[in-house]
Scaffold this active site. Sequence first.
Site, short mmCIF file in Angstrom:
data_model
loop_
_atom_site.label_atom_id
_atom_site.label_comp_id
_atom_site.label_asym_id
_atom_site.label_seq_id
_atom_site.Cartn_x
_atom_site.Cartn_y
_atom_site.Cartn_z
N CYS A 109 0.85 -1.19 0.00
CA CYS A 109 0.00 0.00 0.00
C CYS A 109 0.88 1.24 0.00
O CYS A 109 1.97 1.23 0.58
CB CYS A 109 -0.88 0.01 1.23
SG CYS A 109 -1.88 -1.46 1.38
N ARG A 120 4.30 1.02 -7.28
CA ARG A 120 4.37 -0.04 -6.26
C ARG A 120 3.31 -1.11 -6.48
O ARG A 120 3.41 -2.18 -5.91
CB ARG A 120 4.17 0.58 -4.87
CG ARG A 120 5.27 1.52 -4.47
CD ARG A 120 4.84 2.38 -3.32
NE ARG A 120 4.64 1.62 -2.12
CZ ARG A 120 5.44 1.66 -1.07
NH1 ARG A 120 6.50 2.44 -1.08
NH2 ARG A 120 5.19 0.95 0.00
N TRP A 172 -3.38 -2.43 -1.68
CA TRP A 172 -3.07 -3.74 -2.28
C TRP A 172 -3.74 -4.74 -1.35
O TRP A 172 -3.30 -4.93 -0.22
CB TRP A 172 -1.56 -3.94 -2.32
CG TRP A 172 -1.11 -5.13 -3.08
CD1 TRP A 172 -0.84 -5.19 -4.42
CD2 TRP A 172 -0.84 -6.45 -2.57
NE1 TRP A 172 -0.44 -6.45 -4.77
CE2 TRP A 172 -0.44 -7.26 -3.65
CE3 TRP A 172 -0.92 -7.03 -1.30
CZ2 TRP A 172 -0.10 -8.59 -3.50
CZ3 TRP A 172 -0.59 -8.37 -1.15
CH2 TRP A 172 -0.18 -9.12 -2.25
N ASN A 192 -0.91 0.70 6.10
CA ASN A 192 -0.08 -0.19 5.30
C ASN A 192 0.36 -1.29 6.25
O ASN A 192 0.95 -1.01 7.29
CB ASN A 192 1.15 0.57 4.76
CG ASN A 192 2.00 -0.30 3.85
OD1 ASN A 192 1.63 -1.42 3.52
ND2 ASN A 192 3.15 0.23 3.46
N GLY A 193 0.05 -2.55 5.92
CA GLY A 193 0.41 -3.64 6.82
C GLY A 193 -0.81 -4.43 7.22
O GLY A 193 -1.83 -4.41 6.52
N GLU A 203 14.68 -17.68 -11.84
CA GLU A 203 14.42 -16.25 -11.98
C GLU A 203 13.74 -15.95 -13.33
O GLU A 203 12.83 -15.12 -13.42
CB GLU A 203 15.73 -15.46 -11.83
CG GLU A 203 15.70 -14.01 -12.26
CD GLU A 203 14.69 -13.16 -11.50
OE1 GLU A 203 14.14 -13.62 -10.48
OE2 GLU A 203 14.42 -12.03 -11.97
N LYS A 261 10.27 -13.85 -13.99
CA LYS A 261 10.14 -12.67 -14.87
C LYS A 261 9.02 -12.87 -15.87
O LYS A 261 8.20 -11.98 -16.11
CB LYS A 261 11.44 -12.41 -15.63
CG LYS A 261 12.52 -11.60 -15.05
CD LYS A 261 12.26 -10.22 -14.56
CE LYS A 261 11.66 -10.16 -13.20
NZ LYS A 261 12.41 -10.36 -12.01
N GLU A 301 5.39 -13.01 -14.14
CA GLU A 301 4.82 -11.83 -13.52
C GLU A 301 4.42 -10.75 -14.52
O GLU A 301 3.48 -10.02 -14.26
CB GLU A 301 5.73 -11.25 -12.43
CG GLU A 301 7.02 -10.66 -12.92
CD GLU A 301 7.90 -10.15 -11.79
OE1 GLU A 301 7.39 -9.71 -10.77
OE2 GLU A 301 9.13 -10.22 -11.94
N HIS A 361 13.10 -36.45 -14.24
CA HIS A 361 12.47 -36.99 -13.03
C HIS A 361 11.02 -36.53 -12.93
O HIS A 361 10.43 -36.63 -11.86
CB HIS A 361 13.28 -36.57 -11.80
CG HIS A 361 14.69 -37.06 -11.86
ND1 HIS A 361 15.02 -38.39 -11.70
CD2 HIS A 361 15.86 -36.42 -12.13
CE1 HIS A 361 16.33 -38.53 -11.83
NE2 HIS A 361 16.86 -37.36 -12.10
N LYS A 410 5.40 -3.64 -5.59
CA LYS A 410 6.85 -3.46 -5.69
C LYS A 410 7.54 -3.74 -4.36
O LYS A 410 8.64 -4.27 -4.33
CB LYS A 410 7.15 -2.04 -6.16
CG LYS A 410 8.63 -1.74 -6.36
CD LYS A 410 9.20 -2.50 -7.54
CE LYS A 410 10.69 -2.36 -7.70
NZ LYS A 410 11.25 -3.50 -8.45
#
Length: 590
Positions: A2, A28, A73, A99-100, A468, A472, A475, A491, A585
Amino acid sequence: MCGIIGYVGRRTNAGVLVVEGLKRLEYRGYDSWGVACKTTDGIAIRKDIGKISAVDSLDFLKQSSLAMAHTRWATHGGVTQENAHPHVSCDGKIVVVLNGIIENYEALREELKTKGHTFVSTTDTEVIPHLIEEEMKTESDFAAAVRRACLRFEGRYGIVAMHADSPLLVAARTGSPLIVGVADDGYFIASDTPAFQDSTTTVQYLDDGEMVVTDGGSILFSDLQTGQERLKREIQITVSTVESQKGEYEHYMLKEIMEQKESIARAVNQDVDQIETLARAILEAQGTFLVGCGTAAKACMAAEYFFSVIAGHHVNFAPASEFKLYHRFLKPQSLLIAVSQSGETADTLEAMKIAKGKGAKVLAIVNAAGSTIAREADFTLHINAGPERAVASTKALTGQMAVLLLIAYAMIGKLPKGRTRLLETAAAINDMLNPRYTEFIEGIAEHIQESSDLYIIGKGWNYPMALESAIKIQEVSYVHAEGFAGGELKHGPIALIEKGTPCIALVGNDEVRTDIISNAIELKARGGFIIGISPVRHEVFDEWIKVPDVDTAQAIVNIIPVQVLAYFLAVKRGKDPDMPRNLAKSVTVK
Ligand code: F6R
């Protein structure tokens, strides 16, 4: 996560100031927004789902000298207008943004309901204005009532509150960042400095367990528990407006990918004595643990290989969110290396708390100067990548890996060799990232854009880069992507390969080249369309993306074409790579 911005002072356009600030926090990631302005008629609130930038007129903002705004968010409660912040008390006079997470909100909500409070949202936040309202029945001073309410909250949060009958902006923090911007004509309180950077670059940091109260003319910091005053230094931050803008690029993500031409060289520019001291600390520590989340965690995993291959030294990696279970191995002589772009990630901060609780020392490798992780660590190295605005982390990753690689060389007394290797790598990336190169990768994105699945394999330090790569691609393009250690394919995952399934092989010119090429051949035999990212061509590649041969820094260059591919996949599929759905973010909740 947030975004929060509040202003109180002499200016009469506080509403516009906070909405403009909110727009600078858009990067963000958020799903709804809200703004509250104190006017002569009380507090005017407007909130909605969607993007604040989609609101074409700010005429609804009344003249005001005290205002706050928020981007949400969603954590507790769906994405609805009722759940957007600010939230208000029953009498509509107390207004709060958060926020939180207030972890004990359910119990508080039940308690407040029995006292007659009614709730209109399904958020945890809404308990805050109601509890302050309840406290004000016995404590008429608004700031004191906020303090009393805060003492009942469990969880990690940053809140900002105002009252229709008070000139004050009040904020409190335990766990989520809040920073005061000191302007000539008032004070800002925000979750991140870009929110007020056009008005001031002088800041004061609110630390955990503190609150701050301001009427725009004066400001008072205090301990949340005891109420005792805390004195704060004013700190000048540097803001490069060029770095904060998109410039010639359509999106921050592409700009930041291209900036790796310079940002890696900046990361390498570290104080020699400090790097050597830290390298010794790793060698002497009784257990070194590397932690981070998401992309930063992949830098940590790559460092496991750097320390092993270059320095012959074993370190332990754990995703920060899993670190809680490692506390048994921690001693006062242990060392935690916390890696983070934002320096605000809740799980990484929690890992630091666990390590410190055992008396261990913490080294932070961060991008955001002045962030909580940077301030709370015993030693901090900055990667100096400059602001990273796109939600998808690119230049921060390669900066983090560069610093970790440098430390690995310092551990064997070969810091100059590491520096040279990395500066040569930066120069090679500069040559590589030319328009013809990105156009070529754009062509590959065009070819595979309709694919529903994509697999990436790597071995050695290219294995974390395969993981990684998947992050990328997932997302920003929303294509299902998965990364594997090449040897793991047979496997299980190889069952997923069909004719034409795009598979990326991350290959180095190193001791595991033959193995990973064999894995690519296995994929091809099942119909896989093989995109090889490698310094050297091989006939198994249907498409070859050439990368410079940079020896121990190969993982750093191999990830860059995937970043470019992910970017173009997103654009071609009509997605906004800078603001992917559901993502933030800076992940300030656990
Ligand atoms: C992915 C991404 C995230 C972050 C993670 C940790 O592109 O950006 O996975 O890497 O949320 O964030 P920081 O590095 O700020 O601790």
